[in-house]
Write an enzyme that holds these catalytic residues in place. Structure first.
Site, PDB file in Angstrom:
ATOM      1  CG  HIS A 108      -1.366   1.011   1.218  1.00  0.00           C
ATOM      2  ND1 HIS A 108      -2.884   1.206   0.735  1.00  0.00           N
ATOM      3  CD2 HIS A 108      -1.798   2.399   2.090  1.00  0.00           C
ATOM      4  CE1 HIS A 108      -3.738   2.457   1.090  1.00  0.00           C
ATOM      5  NE2 HIS A 108      -3.263   3.075   1.790  1.00  0.00           N
ATOM      6  CB  THR A 140      -6.881  -8.884   8.178  1.00  0.00           C
ATOM      7  OG1 THR A 140      -7.153  -7.853   8.108  1.00  0.00           O
ATOM      8  CG2 THR A 140      -5.875  -9.340   8.433  1.00  0.00           C
TER       9      THR A 140
END
Ligand code: GRF
Length: 195
Positions: A108, A140
């Site tokens: 990210h 997740t």
């Protein structure tokens, strides 16, 4: 370890990852898959001799689970031990995340937990941050929020635009992701910290 890499666009992170998996590296790329059959990274993967697959997400409309079921077919056929999301721009359902719990990574372009989501560089500039960077984390069910496996910091320079900052962060991504993947493939979960 068998690594499948998911992309949506140019795949520069995928290229960096594939090029890092040589010699005594414990992992090998076995598939590059995309949600866009036109993704530029697919041709780059093929040029490097990596098998590719593409499932266009658009015909599935809002049926995320149906799209993922289609994308899972070539992924499971490749028997990956590790899934690397690299510029993959689709949010995954908890079902897929669960199936690869503990062995799916994402990069990210911000120093998480700052700036989850999109437009990370403009947000850092708007906030007047002195530094920016990128994060590799375990995927997740919570978007951009899994355990951090590595971070790389870059300076924000006077006169930076979102584009100039993005380019500086992208270069750091290409150093960080391969370093994290190697450590992850060796079973080491200590975070990689670069600056
Ligand atoms: C870039 O914005 C990068 O910061 C993010 O995904 C986008 C495309 O990357 N990780 P890539 O060139 O397709 O790897």
């Amino acid at each position: 370890k068998r690594v499948a890499i998911l992309i949506s666009g140019g795949g520069s992170n995928m290229v960096a990852l594939v090029e890092s998996m040589t010699g005594d590296h414990p992992a090998r790329a076995v598939l590059v898959a995309s949600n866009d059959p036109g993704a530029g990274g697919l041709a780059k993967a093929r040029a490097m001799g990596i098998a590719t697959a593409a499932v266009d997400h658009r015909p599935f409309g809002r049926d995320r689970a149906a799209f993922e079921a289609a994308l899972l077919e070539p992924i499971l056929a490749a028997r990956p031990d590790i899934l690397c999301l690299a510029g993959f721009m689709r949010v995954l359902t908890p079902g897929l995340v669960q199936r690869f719990a503990g062995r799916m990574l994402n990069i990210h372009p911000s120093l998480l937990p700052k700036y989850p989501g999109l437009h990370t560089h403009q947000r850092a500039l708007d906030a007047g941050d002195a530094e920016a960077g990128c994060t590799v984390h375990e995927v997740t069910a919570d978007l951009d929020a899994g355990p951090i496996l590595g971070q790389a910091r870059v300076p924000v320079l006077p006169g930076d635009s979102a584009d100039t900052l993005a380019a500086r962060v992208l270069a750091a991504e290409h150093r960080l992701y391969p370093a994290v993947l190697r450590r992850f493939a060796e079973g080491d979960r200590n975070p990689v910290l670069l600056d």
